[in-house]
Design a protein around this motif. Structure first.
Motif, mmCIF file in Angstrom:
data_model
loop_
_atom_site.group_PDB
_atom_site.id
_atom_site.type_symbol
_atom_site.label_atom_id
_atom_site.label_comp_id
_atom_site.label_asym_id
_atom_site.label_seq_id
_atom_site.Cartn_x
_atom_site.Cartn_y
_atom_site.Cartn_z
ATOM 1 N N THR A 1 -9.409 7.983 0.770
ATOM 2 C CA THR A 1 -8.724 7.047 1.646
ATOM 3 C C THR A 1 -9.674 6.491 2.694
ATOM 4 O O THR A 1 -9.601 5.311 3.055
ATOM 5 C CB THR A 1 -7.536 7.751 2.326
ATOM 6 O OG1 THR A 1 -6.692 8.311 1.308
ATOM 7 C CG2 THR A 1 -6.740 6.784 3.169
ATOM 8 N N ALA A 2 -10.582 7.323 3.191
ATOM 9 C CA ALA A 2 -11.538 6.873 4.203
ATOM 10 C C ALA A 2 -12.618 5.984 3.606
ATOM 11 O O ALA A 2 -13.101 5.049 4.254
ATOM 12 C CB ALA A 2 -12.180 8.087 4.880
ATOM 13 N N VAL A 3 -13.009 6.253 2.361
ATOM 14 C CA VAL A 3 -14.107 5.522 1.728
ATOM 15 C C VAL A 3 -13.673 4.141 1.247
ATOM 16 O O VAL A 3 -14.477 3.207 1.225
ATOM 17 C CB VAL A 3 -14.682 6.346 0.561
ATOM 18 C CG1 VAL A 3 -15.619 5.510 -0.315
ATOM 19 C CG2 VAL A 3 -15.440 7.557 1.108
ATOM 20 N N ALA B 1 0.826 -1.208 0.000
ATOM 21 C CA ALA B 1 0.000 0.000 0.000
ATOM 22 C C ALA B 1 0.865 1.265 0.000
ATOM 23 O O ALA B 1 0.589 2.223 -0.725
ATOM 24 C CB ALA B 1 -0.938 -0.005 1.205
ATOM 25 N N VAL B 2 1.942 1.260 0.792
ATOM 26 C CA VAL B 2 2.826 2.431 0.850
ATOM 27 C C VAL B 2 3.561 2.602 -0.479
ATOM 28 O O VAL B 2 3.689 3.719 -0.996
ATOM 29 C CB VAL B 2 3.823 2.300 2.019
ATOM 30 C CG1 VAL B 2 4.841 3.427 1.979
ATOM 31 C CG2 VAL B 2 3.078 2.307 3.345
ATOM 32 N N CYS B 3 4.057 1.517 -1.043
ATOM 33 C CA CYS B 3 4.729 1.589 -2.339
ATOM 34 C C CYS B 3 3.764 2.098 -3.413
ATOM 35 O O CYS B 3 4.142 2.914 -4.263
ATOM 36 C CB CYS B 3 5.271 0.217 -2.720
ATOM 37 S SG CYS B 3 6.151 0.181 -4.296
ATOM 38 N N SER B 4 2.522 1.640 -3.369
ATOM 39 C CA SER B 4 1.515 2.110 -4.328
ATOM 40 C C SER B 4 1.269 3.603 -4.172
ATOM 41 O O SER B 4 1.098 4.318 -5.161
ATOM 42 C CB SER B 4 0.203 1.336 -4.135
ATOM 43 O OG SER B 4 0.378 -0.041 -4.408
ATOM 44 N N ALA B 5 1.256 4.084 -2.925
ATOM 45 C CA ALA B 5 1.056 5.517 -2.683
ATOM 46 C C ALA B 5 2.165 6.340 -3.317
ATOM 47 O O ALA B 5 1.914 7.332 -4.010
ATOM 48 C CB ALA B 5 0.975 5.783 -1.182
ATOM 49 N N VAL B 6 3.406 5.920 -3.090
ATOM 50 C CA VAL B 6 4.552 6.691 -3.594
ATOM 51 C C VAL B 6 4.604 6.667 -5.113
ATOM 52 O O VAL B 6 4.810 7.697 -5.763
ATOM 53 C CB VAL B 6 5.862 6.141 -2.991
ATOM 54 C CG1 VAL B 6 7.077 6.753 -3.678
ATOM 55 C CG2 VAL B 6 5.906 6.430 -1.496
ATOM 56 N N ILE C 1 3.950 0.141 -11.182
ATOM 57 C CA ILE C 1 4.177 -0.859 -10.133
ATOM 58 C C ILE C 1 2.906 -1.210 -9.351
ATOM 59 O O ILE C 1 2.659 -2.387 -9.071
ATOM 60 C CB ILE C 1 5.299 -0.374 -9.198
ATOM 61 C CG1 ILE C 1 6.621 -0.310 -9.982
ATOM 62 C CG2 ILE C 1 5.441 -1.273 -7.982
ATOM 63 C CD1 ILE C 1 7.735 0.417 -9.276
ATOM 64 N N PRO C 2 2.043 -0.237 -8.980
ATOM 65 C CA PRO C 2 0.834 -0.625 -8.245
ATOM 66 C C PRO C 2 -0.022 -1.642 -8.978
ATOM 67 O O PRO C 2 -0.620 -2.533 -8.360
ATOM 68 C CB PRO C 2 0.090 0.709 -8.075
ATOM 69 C CG PRO C 2 1.151 1.741 -8.124
ATOM 70 C CD PRO C 2 2.160 1.228 -9.108
ATOM 71 N N GLN C 3 -0.089 -1.533 -10.298
ATOM 72 C CA GLN C 3 -0.950 -2.444 -11.045
ATOM 73 C C GLN C 3 -0.305 -3.802 -11.297
ATOM 74 O O GLN C 3 -0.967 -4.715 -11.791
ATOM 75 C CB GLN C 3 -1.353 -1.792 -12.372
ATOM 76 C CG GLN C 3 -2.036 -0.446 -12.206
ATOM 77 C CD GLN C 3 -3.172 -0.483 -11.190
ATOM 78 O OE1 GLN C 3 -3.848 -1.502 -11.026
ATOM 79 N NE2 GLN C 3 -3.393 0.633 -10.507
ATOM 80 N N LEU C 4 0.966 -3.948 -10.947
ATOM 81 C CA LEU C 4 1.582 -5.266 -10.895
ATOM 82 C C LEU C 4 1.348 -5.917 -9.535
ATOM 83 O O LEU C 4 1.352 -7.138 -9.402
ATOM 84 C CB LEU C 4 3.089 -5.157 -11.141
ATOM 85 C CG LEU C 4 3.530 -4.796 -12.561
ATOM 86 C CD1 LEU C 4 5.002 -4.414 -12.569
ATOM 87 C CD2 LEU C 4 3.267 -5.949 -13.514
ATOM 88 N N LEU D 1 -3.055 3.995 -2.856
ATOM 89 C CA LEU D 1 -2.918 4.666 -4.146
ATOM 90 C C LEU D 1 -3.499 6.070 -4.101
ATOM 91 O O LEU D 1 -2.868 7.041 -4.549
ATOM 92 C CB LEU D 1 -3.608 3.820 -5.219
ATOM 93 C CG LEU D 1 -3.423 4.206 -6.673
ATOM 94 C CD1 LEU D 1 -3.451 2.953 -7.544
ATOM 95 C CD2 LEU D 1 -4.539 5.141 -7.130
ATOM 96 N N PHE D 2 -4.698 6.208 -3.543
ATOM 97 C CA PHE D 2 -5.325 7.530 -3.500
ATOM 98 C C PHE D 2 -4.667 8.440 -2.470
ATOM 99 O O PHE D 2 -4.678 9.660 -2.632
ATOM 100 C CB PHE D 2 -6.826 7.399 -3.238
ATOM 101 C CG PHE D 2 -7.605 7.085 -4.472
ATOM 102 C CD1 PHE D 2 -7.979 8.090 -5.339
ATOM 103 C CD2 PHE D 2 -7.944 5.778 -4.787
ATOM 104 C CE1 PHE D 2 -8.679 7.812 -6.492
ATOM 105 C CE2 PHE D 2 -8.640 5.482 -5.930
ATOM 106 C CZ PHE D 2 -9.015 6.505 -6.797
ATOM 107 N N THR D 3 -4.087 7.857 -1.429
ATOM 108 C CA THR D 3 -3.311 8.676 -0.511
ATOM 109 C C THR D 3 -2.127 9.300 -1.236
ATOM 110 O O THR D 3 -1.774 10.464 -1.012
ATOM 111 C CB THR D 3 -2.825 7.837 0.678
ATOM 112 O OG1 THR D 3 -3.954 7.304 1.380
ATOM 113 C CG2 THR D 3 -1.990 8.670 1.634
ATOM 114 N N GLY D 4 -1.515 8.530 -2.126
ATOM 115 C CA GLY D 4 -0.426 9.060 -2.934
ATOM 116 C C GLY D 4 -0.875 10.175 -3.849
ATOM 117 O O GLY D 4 -0.159 11.171 -4.039
ATOM 118 N N ILE D 5 -2.053 10.024 -4.424
ATOM 119 C CA ILE D 5 -2.582 11.067 -5.300
ATOM 120 C C ILE D 5 -2.809 12.361 -4.517
ATOM 121 O O ILE D 5 -2.457 13.454 -4.967
ATOM 122 C CB ILE D 5 -3.890 10.593 -5.968
ATOM 123 C CG1 ILE D 5 -3.601 9.422 -6.913
ATOM 124 C CG2 ILE D 5 -4.566 11.736 -6.715
ATOM 125 C CD1 ILE D 5 -4.838 8.787 -7.501
#
Length: 399
Positions: free
Chosen positions: A274-276, A31-36, A129-132, A157-161
């Motif tokens: 992120t909350a939803v 999740a953190v990697c996806s955010a970044v 990377i997130p989609q892998l 992912l959305f936290t990263g956005i």
């Protein structure tokens, strides 16, 4: 649209090489990697005014950089993401991390808009990377909690956005837009390599660089559920992209006259997503994807006139931002879960889904930039409304 009749994704038997940390730690790292890495696609959006000032251009003249990023991501997904069904994920994530970091560094050093556009395109194409990782999460999740596990990655992912818009705007105002790209390069390198180190080092079949794109038409033809997920998310993401990538121009323009940093703080409303996400995942597991997508489209339909009113009324803009993010993330969790379980090749199906989504976003963003130049914020709102209607209407062209 029903997920009850879909085929469960293929699972890989554990091997000596297929070792990962504890499930909670593994999911958190992904999740953190996806955010970044997801943040890399949206770095340019809050920095458009600073870029324009640096290059001596009008803000509307560089707005297309945001569309280049989304188009690059779609192209990268088309060629790299399907390899998740066959390639060694550890090696693939490592290579893509290195390319992304190098391209972000080149963006920071770009001497002009043309070079910047090329570097942003390459960085966005490689930051898939997130989609892998999402198909891997879906494969390993218990069937009755699959949507919730997918939602955890979506939340990251959305936290990263949101971080790209808020922190990017603040850092850009304080240090300049070039340092934002340089910082993103370092974060991507660190998190990408850390994640690659714990991924299974296993090749699970045969595949080539072109085999994924070649398989997409047959995968879409064979699964009406996947088709509907693709088209509906393309409409939803297009509407969101049209509004969100143009929002900095509205907030820093004559209507509100905010600084880049202040406009970036507006992205905090994106924390709604992120909350939803966990809530949406639970609802999909309980009630199915179709009901959640219908509700999400209803929320988005309400948000568009509020965005139009927000061209002059700040409170309406606040409400619209919350609604559109809630609608986008709920729709995304539902549609992506459906896509990942619609076929026996989840990485290829996920590629079709995300390519459709980001192609819709890139098209809407490009059209929104032109609409803003000619018709102002009203034109952007019209583009968003049209994209929603197209997404919902075209999804019924196949049964």
């Amino acid at each position: 649209m029903s997920s009850a009749t879909t085929t469960a994704p293929r699972r890989t038997a554990p091997t000596r090489q297929d070792r990962t940390p504890a499930p909670a730690l593994f999911l958190t790292l992904i999740a953190v990697c996806s955010a970044v890495t997801a943040a890399n696609i949206y770095l340019a959006a809050p920095l458009l005014s600073l870029m324009a000032r640096d290059f001596g251009s009008a803000p509307s003249a560089v707005a297309w950089i945001a569309s280049v990023a989304q188009l690059g991501y779609a192209v990268g997904l088309l060629f790299f993401a399907p390899l998740g069904d066959s390639a060694n994920r550890r090696r693939l994530v490592t290579v893509l991390t290195l390319v992304t970091a190098a391209a972000l560094g080149a963006s920071a050093l770009a001497p002009g808009v043309g070079v910047l556009a090329v570097a942003v395109f390459v960085a966005s194409a490689a930051t898939v990377i997130p989609q892998l990782l999402v198909p891997l999460v879906a494969e390993r999740a218990p069937a009755d909690r699959r949507a919730r596990h997918v939602a955890a990655v979506v939340a990251g992912l959305f936290t990263g956005i949101v971080g790209a818009r808020v922190l990017g705007g603040l850092a850009g105002q304080a240090f300049g837009w070039r340092w934002v790209f340089a910082g993103a390069a370092l974060l991507t390198l660190a998190l990408g390599l850390a994640t690659a180190a714990v991924l299974p080092s296993l090749r699970r079949g045969t595949g080539s660089f072109l085999s994924g794109p070649a398989a997409l038409p047959s995968v879409l033809r064979s699964s009406p559920d996947l088709w509907r997920a693709c088209v509906r998310q393309a409409g939803m993401f297009g509407a969101w992209s049209a509004l969100w990538t143009s929002l900095a121009l509205l907030l820093t323009g004559p209507a509100y006259g905010l600084s880049t940093a202040t406009a970036g703080l507006f992205g905090l409303f994106g924390l709604t997503a992120t909350a939803v996400a966990p809530l949406a995942g639970g609802l999909v597991d309980r009630f199915g994807a179709a009901r959640v997508v219908r509700t999400a489209y209803g929320l988005a339909a309400v948000s568009v006139p509020l965005f139009w009113l927000g061209g002059h009324v700040l409170a309406a803009l606040f409400a619209a931002a919350v609604l559109i993010h809630a609608a986008l993330v709920a729709s995304h969790v539902a549609n992506q879960t459906l896509a990942l379980t619609a076929t026996s090749t989840p990485a290829t199906a996920n590629t079709a889904y995300v390519v459709a989504s980001f192609a819709g976003g890139a098209g809407a963003s490009a059209l929104a930039g032109t609409a803003y130049s000619h018709f102002g914020w009203v034109g952007v709102s019209v583009v968003a409304g049209v994209w929603l209607m197209l997404g919902w209407g075209l999804s019924w062209s196949r049964r």
